[in-house]
Structures are given as C-alpha cells and as structure tokens.
Design a protein around this motif. Sequence first.
Motif, short mmCIF file in Angstrom:
data_model
loop_
_atom_site.label_atom_id
_atom_site.label_comp_id
_atom_site.label_asym_id
_atom_site.label_seq_id
_atom_site.Cartn_x
_atom_site.Cartn_y
_atom_site.Cartn_z
N UNK A 1 -102.01 97.30 -4.44
CA UNK A 1 -101.31 97.94 -4.61
C UNK A 1 -99.73 97.86 -5.02
N UNK A 2 -99.38 98.05 -6.25
CA UNK A 2 -97.76 98.23 -6.31
C UNK A 2 -96.67 99.02 -6.53
N UNK A 3 -95.46 98.81 -6.64
CA UNK A 3 -94.75 99.37 -6.38
C UNK A 3 -94.70 100.97 -6.94
N UNK A 4 -94.91 100.76 -7.94
CA UNK A 4 -95.34 102.11 -8.92
C UNK A 4 -96.00 103.26 -8.30
N UNK A 5 -96.68 102.79 -7.92
CA UNK A 5 -98.28 103.45 -7.00
C UNK A 5 -97.84 103.64 -5.69
N UNK A 6 -97.61 103.30 -5.04
CA UNK A 6 -96.61 103.68 -3.73
C UNK A 6 -95.83 104.87 -4.30
N UNK A 7 -94.89 104.65 -5.26
CA UNK A 7 -94.15 106.19 -5.53
C UNK A 7 -94.88 107.27 -5.68
N UNK A 8 -95.98 107.41 -6.67
CA UNK A 8 -97.09 108.26 -7.09
C UNK A 8 -97.99 108.08 -5.92
N UNK A 9 -98.51 108.08 -4.96
CA UNK A 9 -99.04 107.95 -4.15
C UNK A 9 -98.78 109.45 -3.14
N UNK A 10 -97.48 108.72 -2.79
CA UNK A 10 -96.73 109.67 -1.68
C UNK A 10 -96.30 110.67 -2.71
N UNK A 11 -96.26 110.52 -3.99
CA UNK A 11 -95.96 112.11 -4.15
C UNK A 11 -97.61 113.17 -4.74
N UNK A 12 -98.64 112.75 -4.84
CA UNK A 12 -99.86 113.31 -4.39
C UNK A 12 -99.80 113.41 -3.49
N UNK A 13 -99.48 113.11 -2.03
CA UNK A 13 -99.50 112.72 -1.10
C UNK A 13 -99.07 114.48 -0.52
N UNK A 14 -97.69 114.99 -1.12
CA UNK A 14 -97.20 115.88 -1.13
C UNK A 14 -97.86 117.32 -0.84
N UNK A 15 -98.58 118.30 0.26
CA UNK A 15 -98.96 119.14 -0.49
C UNK A 15 -98.75 120.10 -1.41
N UNK A 16 -97.35 119.83 -1.94
CA UNK A 16 -96.86 121.26 -2.52
C UNK A 16 -97.31 120.71 -3.77
N UNK A 17 -96.90 119.57 -3.74
CA UNK A 17 -97.25 119.03 -5.78
C UNK A 17 -98.51 118.60 -5.72
N UNK A 18 -98.61 117.93 -5.11
CA UNK A 18 -99.99 117.05 -5.71
C UNK A 18 -100.08 116.60 -6.62
N UNK A 19 -100.84 116.91 -7.87
CA UNK A 19 -100.90 116.37 -9.28
C UNK A 19 -100.63 116.73 -9.48
N UNK A 29 -101.34 110.56 -20.37
CA UNK A 29 -101.75 110.22 -19.28
C UNK A 29 -102.06 110.26 -18.07
N UNK A 30 -101.79 111.67 -17.44
CA UNK A 30 -101.98 112.17 -16.33
C UNK A 30 -103.50 112.02 -15.77
N UNK A 31 -104.57 112.40 -16.39
CA UNK A 31 -106.09 112.09 -15.99
C UNK A 31 -106.00 110.72 -15.22
N UNK A 32 -105.65 109.19 -16.19
CA UNK A 32 -105.93 107.98 -16.05
C UNK A 32 -105.16 108.37 -15.25
N UNK A 33 -103.85 108.25 -15.15
CA UNK A 33 -102.95 107.93 -13.97
C UNK A 33 -103.80 108.17 -12.71
N UNK A 34 -103.99 109.54 -12.20
CA UNK A 34 -104.16 110.32 -11.02
C UNK A 34 -105.55 109.33 -11.07
N UNK A 35 -106.57 109.54 -11.36
CA UNK A 35 -107.69 108.44 -11.30
C UNK A 35 -107.80 107.83 -10.91
#
Length: 115
Positions: A1-19, A29-35
């Motif tokens: 996992x790279x730094x960008x993945x960690x940033x995005x995962x932190x974002x989607x694990x916030x229950x106020x935002x998710x995806x 590009x969102x569906x590919x990144x989210x998958x």
Amino acid sequence: MNGQDAYYIALILDPRFKTLLLEKELGDAAPTVIRHLKDLLHQQYSVASEHSHTANENEVVQGKSIEARLLEKLQGARRPVTDIDRYFEAAVVTIDQWPTNDNSWLLSVKFCDMD
C-alpha cells in the motif's frame, strides 16, 4: 500500500464521507479507485474462515446434500459478507451540528439514506 492509498482509505473509513467525496472529486475514475481500495481492505482484513479451512475438499462435498451441491453449482460460490462489506452498505452518518461545546454530540448522530 502506498501513501496515496493510505490517504484514500483514511477518507473512506470516515463514516461521514465514505466514498461520497471520492465519487464527487474523481468523476469517472472513482469506481476504479474505490474498487481498488476495497480490494486492499479485503486483502488486509480477510475473513477468518478463509484461512481456517482444514477439511478435505471431498469431505466437504460428501457432507452436502444433492440440492445444496446443485444450487451451489448454479449460483456459484458466494463470497462471505465481511465487516468491510457491511460498512460500505450502511448509510452515511450525519451529525445535526458540529460538536463544538456539546459533550453529548455523539447522541445526535443519525443515519441517512443517500438515495
């Protein structure tokens, strides 16, 4: 996992935002990144039953009824529902107002359906 993945995962694990924010900001590009992010989470936090299979394949088949084997063949193997899947299926959390001085702000959390 790279730094960008960690940033995005932190974002989607916030229950106020998710995806929602990724979908808005990344567009097509969102569906590919989210998958990709969901796959990373599944790899890191796999279902315990996937690693605990000790039974022989023949023993498992012999223990199933003909009906169960037929349905399995027709429907295909089902992936177990994980906590990760349940998290993303649940609605986004909303808070009526930002918790500034209110010590009971968590009690104001409501779940909404984002349809």
